[in-house]
Scaffold this active site. Sequence first.
Site, short mmCIF file in Angstrom:
data_model
loop_
_atom_site.label_atom_id
_atom_site.label_comp_id
_atom_site.label_asym_id
_atom_site.label_seq_id
_atom_site.Cartn_x
_atom_site.Cartn_y
_atom_site.Cartn_z
CG ASP A 186 -2.25 0.71 0.93
OD1 ASP A 186 -2.21 1.89 0.51
OD2 ASP A 186 -3.32 0.11 1.09
CG HIS A 263 -4.80 2.25 -1.83
ND1 HIS A 263 -4.72 2.85 -0.60
CD2 HIS A 263 -6.11 2.25 -2.16
CE1 HIS A 263 -5.95 3.19 -0.20
NE2 HIS A 263 -6.80 2.85 -1.13
CD GLU A 319 -10.36 3.85 -0.14
OE1 GLU A 319 -11.10 4.49 0.60
OE2 GLU A 319 -9.25 3.42 0.22
CD1 TRP A 458 -9.33 -1.40 7.02
CD2 TRP A 458 -7.54 -1.52 5.69
NE1 TRP A 458 -9.73 -1.98 5.84
CE2 TRP A 458 -8.65 -2.06 5.00
CE3 TRP A 458 -6.30 -1.49 5.05
CZ2 TRP A 458 -8.55 -2.58 3.71
CZ3 TRP A 458 -6.21 -2.00 3.76
CH2 TRP A 458 -7.32 -2.53 3.11
C1 ACM Z 1 -10.80 -0.38 1.85
O1 ACM Z 1 -11.11 -0.23 3.04
N1 ACM Z 1 -10.33 0.66 1.15
C2 ACM Z 1 -10.96 -1.64 1.17
#
Ligand code: ACM
Length: 678
Positions: A186, A263, A319, A458
């Site tokens: 990422d 990303h 995104e 995350w």
């Molecule tokens: C995500 O939370 N952008 C998959």
Amino acid sequence: MNRLRTILPALLVLLCLSCSGEQECTVIPRPLSVQSESGVFRAGVPFAVAVEAPETVANALTDYLSSSSLPCHRCDTAATLRLELSDDASLPLSDEGYTLEVRPDRIVVRSRGEAGLFYGIQSLLQLYDRHGARIPALQIADSPRFAYRGMHLDVSRHFFGKEFVKKQLRMMASLKLNRLHWHLTDGAGWRIAIDRYPLLTEVAAWRREPTWQAWQAGNRHYSTASAPGAYGGYYTKDDIREVLACADSLHITVIPEIEMPGHSEEVLAVCPELSCAGKPYVSGEFCLGSEETFVFLENVLTEVTELFPSEYIHIGGDEVSGQAWASCPKCRARMEREGLGSAQALQAYAIRRIGRFLEARGRKLVGWDEILDSGPMPGAAVMSWRGEEGGRRAAALGHDVIMCPGSHCYFDGFQDNPEREPQAFTGYLPLAKVYSYDPAPAALSGREHIIGVQANLWTEYIPTPSQAEYMLYPRMFALAEVAWSAPETKDYADFRRRALRFCDRARRQGYHTFDLRAEFGERTESLAPVRHLAVGCPVHYTYPWHPDYPADGTAALTDGLRGPWSYGTRWQGFRDTDMEVTVDLGRVRPLRSIAADFIQWHSAWIWLPAQVEFSVSDDNSGFRTLAALPNSLPSDCHRPAYRTFAWHGETTGRYVRCRARSQGFPGGWLFTDEIIVN
Ligand code: ACM
């Protein structure tokens, strides 16, 4: 008499349990069926283990048992613990299902598959942990609800070493979870060694700032491992093989994620030729007009598939703005050549192409739900994160779906009172809400395509291993029960009791869990309606509320309902504007107090007002100011804060006005829940 009084209740409980045949079962996830029998296992320890299965299976299971907390040794005769691989018609059909019979003289675990025997052992280990060797006699018949029971771990925003990953795999196994989705790349750091592109790990895996927040607030550049104070890291191929071997022994499949086409700032910093600008630090999206991009992605995926045996390879897909593509001659040329009318269509082209590449290597593509935004993606599985709608759409189209909506499965949000908890991402997701989730309700069309559920961790706000465990547990216990147990057996009060016990067990095993016993719970103000003079009175808005956060519309600020911790409901949002509302009390009334609550939630760009002013009028003109209350909380306070701005005094009036002045941060929000007048 006194002794009878103490013994009697215990006798009654025992009688009830044996009459109903129901066993107080402490196992997580809750098994499908548990029947208590009379007696307890009396054969004592160490357990004499015999395995009826091919030698490799028998060795794997006995090796696992020997490394567990269960005292045992292998034997061929007079076994007190038998593990039997069998295709007896009475066994659960799933290879992951099992039966576990505890009798006074022996314990027998049976399954059609090795995984089922392994899960039977997990239940036994939990019973042993609860009762010691004197396990009450019982019969369990168990099998999972979903085939995919997952946990996601982001190691890009903060890096977590292989020992941490293996430790979480061990906890996953004890919860009968079977998929680790490893978010390896990422913008904040690349974490997997790729021989062909050494700069990915020599540079893009390192930064100067130890926290994601500091890196994000700075210039977001990368560094090198040898630079002073460098933070980061990556897994060598040997590290990954070690993790995969550990996962394999625990019946867990590891699914790697290589993010594309967005990303990807870290890749483009070291391979700037793959971006539309041809320069580092301009965009986070690969140039999809360039063939070099596909060469790079395919080379990386070749090395990834050489390492990872998983059927699915995750390619991200979330995104993506596609902004750079619109003005990139190569992307525009590709769009024209391929007849692609939008950025979404260009992204779909890239993902289909990568899907075909994986398919040719015998693998399947899985991506976030954006991958379906411009139509079906043949053969792909979909992870539904932007709510459940993407998953429902995908299931209706016949795609395999893993549900992980932010509302119930994002474990980076607060699990308790956000004013007291360590900093977290937006949202309030307590244990009870995770537990309440049903990924495939009976009414859902295409529900047979929902193959499972996953919790996502995350790590933007999770800088340390202990904080990661704190955010995972006990919520992962609830997710495991959502994934494994039959929905009709769900009972939160019962689960919470078992979770408390399981937290103790996890702590003894060295996991740093959230303290469930000290849980504060939902915002007290929101638990019951508040009565005051303005309830039901009409409200005039000088500036409109934002359509994304309407709460209850024109009724929101006088409906008697206060907001919960989560600002997504009951709170009304105003963006890039002051808030000014005038409440009509219907007639001139004596007034003693006026109050309104506001929130500051830095990561959601929600700010307390610079000042709140209350004024009154008898005739809706010539307002008299009662109070101008400045905010005292600094805007750089990152911790969520709920503040009441209140006037107290004595006056009269019919029209009550509340004006909250924005601090003026572009795109900034004001959130309030009720104008309380007394
Ligand atoms: C995500 O939370 N952008 C998959």
